[in-house]
Design an enzyme around this catalytic site. Sequence first.
Site, PDB file in Angstrom:
ATOM      1  N   TYR A  43      34.069  38.761  48.164  1.00  0.00           N
ATOM      2  CA  TYR A  43      35.256  38.826  47.310  1.00  0.00           C
ATOM      3  C   TYR A  43      36.331  39.814  47.739  1.00  0.00           C
ATOM      4  O   TYR A  43      37.463  39.709  47.269  1.00  0.00           O
ATOM      5  CB  TYR A  43      34.847  39.116  45.856  1.00  0.00           C
ATOM      6  CG  TYR A  43      34.293  37.892  45.199  1.00  0.00           C
ATOM      7  CD1 TYR A  43      35.131  36.960  44.615  1.00  0.00           C
ATOM      8  CD2 TYR A  43      32.928  37.638  45.210  1.00  0.00           C
ATOM      9  CE1 TYR A  43      34.626  35.801  44.045  1.00  0.00           C
ATOM     10  CE2 TYR A  43      32.411  36.487  44.643  1.00  0.00           C
ATOM     11  CZ  TYR A  43      33.264  35.572  44.067  1.00  0.00           C
ATOM     12  OH  TYR A  43      32.764  34.424  43.514  1.00  0.00           O
ATOM     13  N   GLY A  45      39.180  40.950  49.772  1.00  0.00           N
ATOM     14  CA  GLY A  45      40.111  40.290  50.680  1.00  0.00           C
ATOM     15  C   GLY A  45      40.631  39.037  50.002  1.00  0.00           C
ATOM     16  O   GLY A  45      40.421  38.821  48.818  1.00  0.00           O
ATOM     17  N   GLY A  47      40.965  35.362  48.682  1.00  0.00           N
ATOM     18  CA  GLY A  47      40.000  34.352  48.265  1.00  0.00           C
ATOM     19  C   GLY A  47      38.751  34.983  47.702  1.00  0.00           C
ATOM     20  O   GLY A  47      38.716  36.153  47.336  1.00  0.00           O
ATOM     21  N   HIS A  63      38.057  42.513  40.030  1.00  0.00           N
ATOM     22  CA  HIS A  63      39.481  42.686  40.312  1.00  0.00           C
ATOM     23  C   HIS A  63      40.168  41.327  40.431  1.00  0.00           C
ATOM     24  O   HIS A  63      41.254  41.123  39.875  1.00  0.00           O
ATOM     25  CB  HIS A  63      39.642  43.509  41.598  1.00  0.00           C
ATOM     26  CG  HIS A  63      41.045  43.890  41.915  1.00  0.00           C
ATOM     27  ND1 HIS A  63      41.713  43.381  43.001  1.00  0.00           N
ATOM     28  CD2 HIS A  63      41.906  44.748  41.299  1.00  0.00           C
ATOM     29  CE1 HIS A  63      42.926  43.903  43.041  1.00  0.00           C
ATOM     30  NE2 HIS A  63      43.067  44.737  42.023  1.00  0.00           N
ATOM     31  N   ASP A  64      39.543  40.385  41.136  1.00  0.00           N
ATOM     32  CA  ASP A  64      40.098  39.029  41.249  1.00  0.00           C
ATOM     33  C   ASP A  64      40.220  38.387  39.868  1.00  0.00           C
ATOM     34  O   ASP A  64      41.229  37.743  39.562  1.00  0.00           O
ATOM     35  CB  ASP A  64      39.226  38.145  42.142  1.00  0.00           C
ATOM     36  CG  ASP A  64      39.310  38.494  43.616  1.00  0.00           C
ATOM     37  OD1 ASP A  64      40.121  39.367  43.993  1.00  0.00           O
ATOM     38  OD2 ASP A  64      38.555  37.891  44.403  1.00  0.00           O
ATOM     39  N   ASP A 104      44.301  47.258  39.209  1.00  0.00           N
ATOM     40  CA  ASP A 104      44.154  48.063  40.421  1.00  0.00           C
ATOM     41  C   ASP A 104      43.466  49.388  40.122  1.00  0.00           C
ATOM     42  O   ASP A 104      42.605  49.845  40.890  1.00  0.00           O
ATOM     43  CB  ASP A 104      45.520  48.306  41.067  1.00  0.00           C
ATOM     44  CG  ASP A 104      46.134  47.053  41.665  1.00  0.00           C
ATOM     45  OD1 ASP A 104      45.456  46.007  41.732  1.00  0.00           O
ATOM     46  OD2 ASP A 104      47.307  47.124  42.084  1.00  0.00           O
TER      47      ASP A 104
END
Length: 138
Positions: A43, A45, A47, A63-64, A104
């Site tokens: 996860y 990076g 995508g 975070h995604d 973040d």
Amino acid sequence: MRTLWIMAVLLVGVDGGLWQFENMIIKVVKKSGILSYSAYGCYCGWGGRGKPKDATDRCCFVHDCCYGKVTGCNPKLGKYTYSWNNGDIVCEGDGPCKEVCECDRAAAICFRDNLDTYDRNKYWRYPASNCQEDSEPC
């Protein structure tokens, strides 16, 4: 190296979004987000799929998911305002990009709190072919 080059090119001249996240990681974790987290696990990076490989990779998964809930601000480009108060990140303002700042902030703290799980030898540039399991829901 290709991933690092692409990220460096994308960040040149950018003072919001991902660049702010990079600076936040440097301040909180004491290491570069680009060099440490841009191609880690399933996860960290661009995508992401499969199951997070360790607690550090789970930070990126969360975070995604957080970015996926943001409305009214592009998480990768939107600029937000934050400050440091007694060693803590304080996201400021009321704009839509404050949500990105909070995502973040949570990720930077998660990286710091899970440094003991970070295994560059095992999960840096981890093959996407090893991330084929069904993703868990956010």
